[in-house]
Design an enzyme around this catalytic site. Structure first.
Site, PDB file in Angstrom:
ATOM      1  N   THR A 126       0.815  -1.220   0.000  1.00  0.00           N
ATOM      2  CA  THR A 126       0.000   0.000   0.000  1.00  0.00           C
ATOM      3  C   THR A 126       0.849   1.270   0.000  1.00  0.00           C
ATOM      4  O   THR A 126       1.990   1.262   0.488  1.00  0.00           O
ATOM      5  CB  THR A 126      -0.899  -0.006   1.267  1.00  0.00           C
ATOM      6  N   ASP A 127       0.271   2.347  -0.494  1.00  0.00           N
ATOM      7  CA  ASP A 127       0.965   3.653  -0.451  1.00  0.00           C
ATOM      8  C   ASP A 127       1.143   4.140   0.989  1.00  0.00           C
ATOM      9  O   ASP A 127       1.939   5.044   1.253  1.00  0.00           O
ATOM     10  CB  ASP A 127       0.224   4.716  -1.288  1.00  0.00           C
ATOM     11  N   GLU A 128       0.408   3.521   1.932  1.00  0.00           N
ATOM     12  CA  GLU A 128       0.481   4.008   3.313  1.00  0.00           C
ATOM     13  C   GLU A 128       1.833   3.728   3.960  1.00  0.00           C
ATOM     14  O   GLU A 128       2.158   4.298   4.994  1.00  0.00           O
ATOM     15  CB  GLU A 128      -0.688   3.449   4.137  1.00  0.00           C
ATOM     16  N   TYR A 150      -1.708  -0.199  11.105  1.00  0.00           N
ATOM     17  CA  TYR A 150      -1.936  -0.883   9.820  1.00  0.00           C
ATOM     18  C   TYR A 150      -0.744  -0.686   8.892  1.00  0.00           C
ATOM     19  O   TYR A 150      -0.154  -1.641   8.372  1.00  0.00           O
ATOM     20  CB  TYR A 150      -3.220  -0.361   9.156  1.00  0.00           C
ATOM     21  N   LYS A 154       2.079  -3.430   7.475  1.00  0.00           N
ATOM     22  CA  LYS A 154       2.280  -3.693   6.038  1.00  0.00           C
ATOM     23  C   LYS A 154       3.741  -3.452   5.668  1.00  0.00           C
ATOM     24  O   LYS A 154       4.323  -4.191   4.874  1.00  0.00           O
ATOM     25  CB  LYS A 154       1.370  -2.792   5.190  1.00  0.00           C
TER      26      LYS A 154
END
Ligand code: NAD
Ligand code: TYD
Length: 341
Positions: A126-128, A150, A154
């Site tokens: 993810t971009d997060e 989260y 990741k």
């Protein structure tokens, strides 16, 4: 490549990937593997349930024995891992499962893949992992700066994947997708949550001032991004899959209400999410260089998505019961009460 294991296949993006790939590649077998947590939904795979090149197995990526049996039984040679706890707000309320699945689970799945001797392993990320960026666009070589449990879990999963490539020479590719929307998305994420709440004339709890920015990507474009990385990605590399379409939460909310013909008085500004990232944005030239192109415009995709939830109440009404209502109360009751005062 013949037997492809898709983990987390009963979730939102994993099921879209399976529905697309099963039809497009009849020469490959797809084994869908999913723990069926609260977010996993076998209904998402109904459109392919009778296809000859599709099987479903219930299992946890963090359980060695189950992973090993599946890899051996189906002679798996390729893995695409979508399995994750995926909702930021839940990672603030209850982080244990996030670390267990998104970091430890990735490790166990990968280690069993190494022992089994599989070919390519695709990790869907993810971009997060880049964290909040005030201006500009994240590129693949940027450092990680995750801010939520989260995002951190990741990032942990990605680091394990990288280490197995360097240490054991495994053939791995990572994709980093931006905020994704479309049909079959569990109605806790902003888009399906607000659409289904607005249909029922309920208040829409917008965090803070609502000016946070996300880069929105239609699920079918995300799926072809992962397909491109699977077939054409260079081993050991990460690829951003971006919508290149920045929108403020407040603006998306207005558009949803307009399409549904509902009043703006449904919007309720509530106390902000803790550690709320203000903006994500990515550059995806690296994936484009492999030939990937988005097919959908945001306007058309958003309209089609809102319509899908209007037309598929059978799918979401049965989700919005039991555990969902417990979660809703925990996440929103105090926030909405504070906003009413
Ligand atoms: P989702 O929550 O809809 O689906 C996750 C699926 O994983 C569910 O079916 C769940 O049952 C399954 N699962 C959870 N723990 C498991 C375990 N231990 N073993 C096996 N299965 C397990 O999530 P999603 O939105 O479809 O996201 C899929 C992947 O894409 C995730 O890895 C997520 O981090 C990533 N991603 C999502 C977005 C987004 O906007 N939704 C954006 C970028 C990346
Ligand atoms: P979300 O769909 O949870 O995705 P993510 O946190 O992974 O980006 O949230 C998208 C944006 O919408 C984010 O800025 C938080 C905001 N949001 C709200 O304002 N209210 C809500 O009830 C939810 C779920 C999200």
């Amino acid at each position: 490549m013949k037997n492809i294991l898709v983990t987390g296949a009963a979730g939102f993006i994993g099921s879209a990937f399976v529905r697309y790939m099963v039809e497009k590649y009849p020469q490959y077998n797809f084994i869908a593997y999913d723990k069926l947590t609260y977010a996993g939904n076998i209904d998402n795979l109904l459109p392919v349930s009778d296809e000859e090149n599709y099987r479903f197995e219930r299992g946890d990526i963090a359980e060695r024995g189950a992973v090993r049996r599946t890899l051996q039984t189906h002679q798996i040679d390729t893995v695409v891992n979508f399995a994750a706890e995926s909702h930021v707000d839940r990672s603030i309320l209850a982080p244990d499962e996030f670390v267990m699945t998104n970091t430890v689970g990735v490790h166990i799945l990968l280690d069993e893949c190494r022992l089994h001797g599989i070919g390519r392993f695709v990790q869907v990320s993810t971009d997060e992992v880049y964290g909040d960026i005030e201006t500009g666009f994240s590129v693949e070589s940027d450092p990680f700066a995750p801010n939520s449990p989260y995002a951190a879990s990741k990032a942990g999963g990605e680091l394990i994947v990288r280490a197995y490539h360097i240490t054991h020479g495994m053939d791995v590719v990572v994709t980093r997708g931006s905020n994704t929307f479309g049909p079959y998305q569990y109605p806790e994420k902003i888009l399906p949550f607000f659409v289904t709440e607005a249909i029922d004339d309920n208040l829409l709890p917008l965090y803070g001032d609502g000016t946070q920015v996300r880069d929105w990507l239609y699920v079918e474009d995300h799926v072809t991004g992962i397909e491109t990385a699977l077939f054409k990605g260079k081993s050991g590399e990460a690829y951003n899959v971006a919508g290149e379409n920045q929108q403020r939460n407040i603006d998306i909310t207005h558009r949803i209400l307009k399409q549904l013909g509902k009043p703006e008085t449904l919007i309720k500004h509530v106390p902000d999410r803790e550690g709320h990232d203000r903006r994500y944005a990515m550059n995806c030239d690296k994936l484009r260089a492999l030939g990937w192109q988005r097919k959908y415009t945001f306007d058309d995709a958003l309209e089609a998505t809102v319509r899908w939830y209007q037309q598929n109440e059978w799918w979401w009404r049965k989700i919005k019961t039991g555990e969902y209502l417990e979660y809703y109360k925990r996440q929103y009751a105090a926030r909405l009460a504070a906003a009413q005062e």
